[in-house]
Write a protein that holds these residues in place. Structure first.
Motif, PDB file in Angstrom:
ATOM      1  N   PRO A 125       1.195  -6.389  -9.207  1.00 46.99           N
ATOM      2  CA  PRO A 125       0.449  -5.160  -9.514  1.00 46.99           C
ATOM      3  C   PRO A 125      -0.494  -5.336 -10.694  1.00 46.99           C
ATOM      4  CG  PRO A 125       2.767  -4.902 -10.099  1.00 46.99           C
ATOM      5  CD  PRO A 125       2.651  -6.188  -9.354  1.00 46.99           C
ATOM      6  N   LEU A 129      -4.501  -4.717 -10.427  1.00 47.18           N
ATOM      7  CA  LEU A 129      -5.183  -3.722 -11.257  1.00 47.18           C
ATOM      8  C   LEU A 129      -6.260  -4.384 -12.101  1.00 47.18           C
ATOM      9  CD1 LEU A 129      -5.018  -0.721 -11.836  1.00 47.18           C
ATOM     10  CD2 LEU A 129      -3.708  -1.263 -13.856  1.00 47.18           C
ATOM     11  N   ALA A 171       2.412  -9.789  -3.732  1.00 47.02           N
ATOM     12  CA  ALA A 171       3.413  -8.722  -3.650  1.00 47.02           C
ATOM     13  C   ALA A 171       4.251  -8.887  -2.398  1.00 47.02           C
ATOM     14  CB  ALA A 171       2.732  -7.363  -3.664  1.00 47.02           C
ATOM     15  N   LEU A 273       4.315  -2.685  -0.276  1.00 44.04           N
ATOM     16  CA  LEU A 273       4.826  -1.832  -1.339  1.00 44.04           C
ATOM     17  C   LEU A 273       6.301  -1.477  -1.135  1.00 44.04           C
ATOM     18  CD1 LEU A 273       1.869   0.679  -1.489  1.00 44.04           C
ATOM     19  CD2 LEU A 273       2.211  -1.306  -2.901  1.00 44.04           C
ATOM     20  N   TYR A 276       8.616  -1.962  -4.060  1.00 43.12           N
ATOM     21  CA  TYR A 276       8.122  -1.556  -5.373  1.00 43.12           C
ATOM     22  C   TYR A 276       8.497  -0.118  -5.644  1.00 43.12           C
ATOM     23  CZ  TYR A 276       5.554  -5.811  -6.191  1.00 43.12           C
ATOM     24  OH  TYR A 276       5.252  -7.111  -6.426  1.00 43.12           O
ATOM     25  N   LYS A 280       5.386   0.271 -11.260  1.00 34.12           N
ATOM     26  CA  LYS A 280       4.687  -0.796 -10.545  1.00 34.12           C
ATOM     27  C   LYS A 280       4.048  -0.234  -9.284  1.00 34.12           C
ATOM     28  CE  LYS A 280       7.661  -4.603 -11.867  1.00 34.12           C
ATOM     29  NZ  LYS A 280       8.762  -5.370 -11.302  1.00 34.12           N
ATOM     30  N   TYR A 281       4.778   0.644  -8.632  1.00 34.73           N
ATOM     31  CA  TYR A 281       4.215   1.285  -7.439  1.00 34.73           C
ATOM     32  C   TYR A 281       2.974   2.091  -7.821  1.00 34.73           C
ATOM     33  CZ  TYR A 281       3.868   4.128  -3.277  1.00 34.73           C
ATOM     34  OH  TYR A 281       3.401   4.745  -2.157  1.00 34.73           O
ATOM     35  N   LEU A 283       1.010   1.510 -10.228  1.00 35.49           N
ATOM     36  CA  LEU A 283      -0.097   0.596 -10.516  1.00 35.49           C
ATOM     37  C   LEU A 283      -0.790   0.177  -9.227  1.00 35.49           C
ATOM     38  CD1 LEU A 283       1.173  -1.824 -13.303  1.00 35.49           C
ATOM     39  CD2 LEU A 283      -0.364   0.111 -13.498  1.00 35.49           C
ATOM     40  N   PHE A 284       0.003  -0.106  -8.190  1.00 36.67           N
ATOM     41  CA  PHE A 284      -0.581  -0.456  -6.897  1.00 36.67           C
ATOM     42  C   PHE A 284      -1.465   0.673  -6.388  1.00 36.67           C
ATOM     43  CE2 PHE A 284       2.498  -3.880  -6.220  1.00 36.67           C
ATOM     44  CZ  PHE A 284       1.653  -4.801  -5.639  1.00 36.67           C
ATOM     45  N   GLU A 288      -5.459   0.571  -5.765  1.00 34.05           N
ATOM     46  CA  GLU A 288      -6.053   0.846  -4.456  1.00 34.05           C
ATOM     47  C   GLU A 288      -7.178   1.868  -4.593  1.00 34.05           C
ATOM     48  OE1 GLU A 288      -4.664   3.254  -0.618  1.00 34.05           O
ATOM     49  OE2 GLU A 288      -3.242   1.717  -1.242  1.00 34.05           O
TER      50      GLU A 288
END
Lengths: 417, 393
Positions: A125, A129, A171, A273, A276, A280-281, A283-284, A288
């Motif tokens: 992640p 980012l 990931a 995902l 996650y 962290k999730y 951040l994904f 996106e």
């Protein structure tokens, strides 16, 4: 284009240096004026970074809210509307929802599967980012607002953007989950397939504008035809086709519906995902949306005239407001498409890229070359030039489209007597 | 299991999925076993598929179910005939009205019980409303499996809610209706209720038009569903597949025509048939069936006779049919739903057995999925139209 540009020089010079237009610069200079001269550039750069992070961070927060609200509106439901401002009972249509989500994801437990590769699982992640944010550096947000003036800005943008798919693969691989692995494979196939049409879609712009610098590409789209039709590339046949291909490829690059195969909810739970959770999730999720915003910003720069106003009479509105307006319109398009379209299958996705988008983009490249060669055509030849250019776009589109959807047609059903 | 063993698998399956497989064959990768379910977003409950994948292509699929087993059939032997009626609601919880009817029909056959004409009409009205409800939901769920972000599903659920409102105002419960009785129906629908049903029937065609405008001609839907999950009529017949899934393969078998139970022979309706037996046909057959259901509803509401809703001689409480056996079946929304009852003259059935359509339709899942991708397996499962309450019982 060789069409006469009716000069509106007076108004241009008047508004281009207006107070509102220069406001961000004035604010920055005021804040750094107490510093010694050699230090100013550093603090100025740090200030731009801070502004970009906070503005796009906020934009991300409210795009997620807008997406949920608009999806809700399209689907006959209200969307999130209950979150109050803390310690009050004011709801304001759920405007505090993104912050509640942020607090929730910060306080949730961060679960890492026992079999996972901890380092990669943590890095994915972060990498995603970081590369998403890097792409914000070269987009001209306004007349005087370009964070970094690179003479190969477009190239830099797409190099940084392509690296994000690597993080998706990291990931998927590091999670040690079969769904994640399948998603990672899908993500790589999607990257390889859609990077090409994405790149080929903007090459015509570089060809016609003759530069890789984003500011110069925007400058090349200045001026208006009869004071109403702007000289944006999207208003040329090759530009319209390029814009369409670019946006389709951008949908795929940002893993948005109908190309959201790496995180296909109904097939692969949450794809890469799946393993996650917590921040962290988040951040994904953030990356996106950053990717989506950056690609929209680049589409505006390349095809929609950047920060230019659609008409000289509207120039009194500052350029960064125009940029944000165009950005919102494109993001709305992303959301609308998500609410409407079903998902493609993997083989259809790649076939669509290789057999439809790539040939179209290549033909479009030739079209743009023709356009820039016929720059001096005038009078009736001008009409011929438009005709040829439109034909070169529409003809292959119809032929390739027919081939692509061969064997797929609505059916007629019989009834038993 | 080596990949070369499976090369003959796709000889007769000229499908897009098979072409993906051919490409994969040249790489000779390892097979990956994935357990999809029991908590997977698209398994429609607690169903589990153990799929063996070559890349993303399915080479083996093993369905696992029983997570929702409630000992339904054994319970039926321990309670009275009437006591089983509310349990039948919980079989296929989307279409409790047709479950009730099939069970009532079996008991009526067993006891030789007559049903008043008004009740027969009301049963047809409720069964067709249930068919509308079930097919609308299925279309919504199928589109959700195809990856629409909820929009068709929410539209479908909006319409479903109107039908559930009707059910609630008639029977007191939205889904667990417990409405049919041996020899008639529990309550008589009021004039208000009938007017509401008429209004819904008149309006439903408009909703279907809207739904079809959004989906039926959609290029992606057609590309995703046409030629996917093909089922041959021979296999369908030998596996005992019934309902829209069988008719999508082109077999003309609709119990409303074959058995001509109730007052169905009085209504003018047609049975749509598919030619390909793929997911698209299954979807379209259901949409066309809904349009026929609207026709039946219009006729039934127009011709609803006055009279009692229950046979005055019907006994419910101390009901003891003579020793014997009976099998009652109707065309449920998912296929043939049948109840087999064996009576020894006591208040409880000696044997109580159900023919659940979605369980039997599910048995051909592997045959339909082989050679397709994971994404296809999800929509093939969606097109079978299962409710786990009925599969696991």
């Amino acid at each position: 284009m060789n069409l006469a540009v009716i000069p509106v020089a007076a108004s241009v010079s008047e508004w281009s240096d207006s107070f509102l237009e220069r406001l961000p610069l004035l604010a920055r200079d005021w804040m750094t004026s107490w510093l010694p001269e050699p230090w100013r550039w550093l603090v100025n750069s740090l200030l731009s970074i801070a502004v970009i992070l906070s503005v796009f961070g906020l934009l991300f927060a409210y795009v997620t809210l807008a997406e949920r609200k608009i999806l809700g509106r399209i689907q006959n439901r209200p969307g999130p509307n209950r979150t109050p401002i803390p310690f009050t009972k004011l709801r304001f249509f759920g405007l505090a929802q993104p912050f509640a989500d942020g607090v929730k994801s910060l306080t949730k437990e961060d679960v890492v599967p026992r079999g996972a590769d901890h380092l990669l699982h943590f890095l994915a992640p972060v990498v995603l980012l970081a590369f998403s944010i890097l792409t914000f550096a070269v987009i001209p947000y306004g007349r005087h607002l370009v964070p970094v003036e690179l003479n190969a800005g477009v190239l830099y943008f797409f190099a940084a953007g392509a690296a994000t798919e690597l993080a998706v693969f990291m990931a998927g691989w590091a999670s040690r989950n079969k769904y994640s692995l399948l998603a990672a494979m899908r993500a790589l196939a999607q990257l390889i397939s859609y990077e090409l049409p994405l790149l080929l879609a903007w090459v015509p712009v570089v060809l016609v504008a003759g530069t890789l610098s984003t500011t110069e590409i925007v400058a090349a789209q200045s001026g208006w035809q009869f004071n109403v039709i702007p000289h944006w590339y999207v208003f040329t046949p090759w530009g319209a086709a390029g814009f369409a291909i670019f946006m389709i490829a951008a949908l795929a690059e940002s893993n948005r519906s109908p190309f959201d195969l790496p995180e296909a909810e109904s097939e692969l739970i949450a794809g890469h995902l799946t393993e996650y959770s917590g921040f962290k999730y988040a951040l994904f999720f953030m990356a996106e949306y950053f990717g989506m915003i950056a690609l929209s910003g680049m589409a505006i720069t390349l095809f929609l005239g950047g920060w230019h106003a659609p008409s000289p009479y509207l120039e009194f509105i500052p350029s960064y407001v125009w940029f944000m307006g165009k950005l919102s319109a494109l993001l709305l398009g992303f959301i609308w498409i998500r609410a409407t379209f079903p998902r493609l299958r993997m083989d259809q996705l790649t076939r669509f890229a290789w057999k439809f988008l790539v040939p179209l983009a290549l033909i479009n490249l030739g079209n743009a070359a023709f356009w820039s060669l016929s720059l001096h055509w005038s009078g009736p030849l001008q009409i011929l030039r438009w005709l040829i250019s439109v034909l070169v776009v529409v003809g292959p589109f119809v032929l390739l489209g027919r081939k692509l959807s061969a064997g797929v047609a609505p059916r007629v059903y019989r009834y038993a007597v | 299991m080596s990949v070369s063993d499976l090369s003959g698998l796709n000889a007769e399956r000229a499908t897009p999925g098979a072409r993906v497989r051919e490409v994969h064959d040249s790489f000779h990768g390892d097979l990956l076993e994935v357990s999809m379910g029991p908590h997977h977003p698209s398994t429609h409950g607690v169903f589990r598929m153990i799929v063996t994948l070559d890349g993303e292509t399915i080479v083996k699929l093993k369905p696992v179910f029983g997570y929702l087993h409630r000992n339904h059939e054994k319970l039926g032997e321990t309670v009275t005939y009437l006591g089983s009626m509310p349990y039948t609601d919980r079989l296929d919880y989307l279409s409790s009205m047709t479950n009730n009817w099939a069970y009532a029909l079996a008991v009526e056959k067993l006891a030789g019980q007559a049903v008043p004409e008004r009740a027969e009409y009301v049963r047809v009205i409720l069964a067709e409303l249930t068919r509308l409800l079930n097919h609308t939901c299925l279309a919504g769920f199928l589109m959700q499996d195809c990856g629409c972000s909820g929009t068709p599903l929410m539209y479908a659920f909006r319409e479903r809610e109107y039908i559930l409102d009707l059910f609630e105002s008639l029977s007191g419960s939205r889904m667990m209706c417990n409405y049919q009785r041996f020899g008639g129906c529990r309550v008589d629908p009021s004039a208000d209720w009938l007017a509401g049903a008429q209004k819904l029937t008149d309006r439903y065609g408009t909703f279907l038009d809207e739904f079809e405008t959004l989906l039926t001609g959609n290029e992606i839907i057609m590309a995703r569903t046409q030629g996917v999950g093909k089922l041959s009529p021979e296999l369908a017949i030998s596996a005992g597949v019934t309902g829209p899934m069988l008719r999508a393969t082109g077999v003309n078998y609709d119990l409303r025509k074959v058995d001509a139970y109730g007052v169905y022979p009085r209504f003018d309706f047609r049975v749509p048939l598919g030619d390909h037996g793929d997911v698209y046909d299954r979807y379209m057959i259901r949409v066309l069936e809904m349009r026929e259901s609207i026709k039946i509803l219009q006729q039934a509401l127009a011709g609803l006779p006055a009279g009692p809703i229950m046979d005055p001689k019907a006994k419910l409480r101390s009901f003891r049919p003579k020793a014997g056996e009976a099998y009652g079946r109707i065309e449920g929304p998912k296929g043939e739903i049948g109840f087999y009852l064996l009576s020894d003259g006591s208040p409880n059935p000696y044997r109580y057995r159900i023919r659940p359509p979605s369980f039997i339709n599910l048995t051909v899942l592997e045959d339909m999925c082989l050679g397709h991708t994971v994404a296809d397996a999800v929509i093939i499962l969606g097109s079978v139209d299962i409710v786990l309450g009925e599969v696991d019982r």
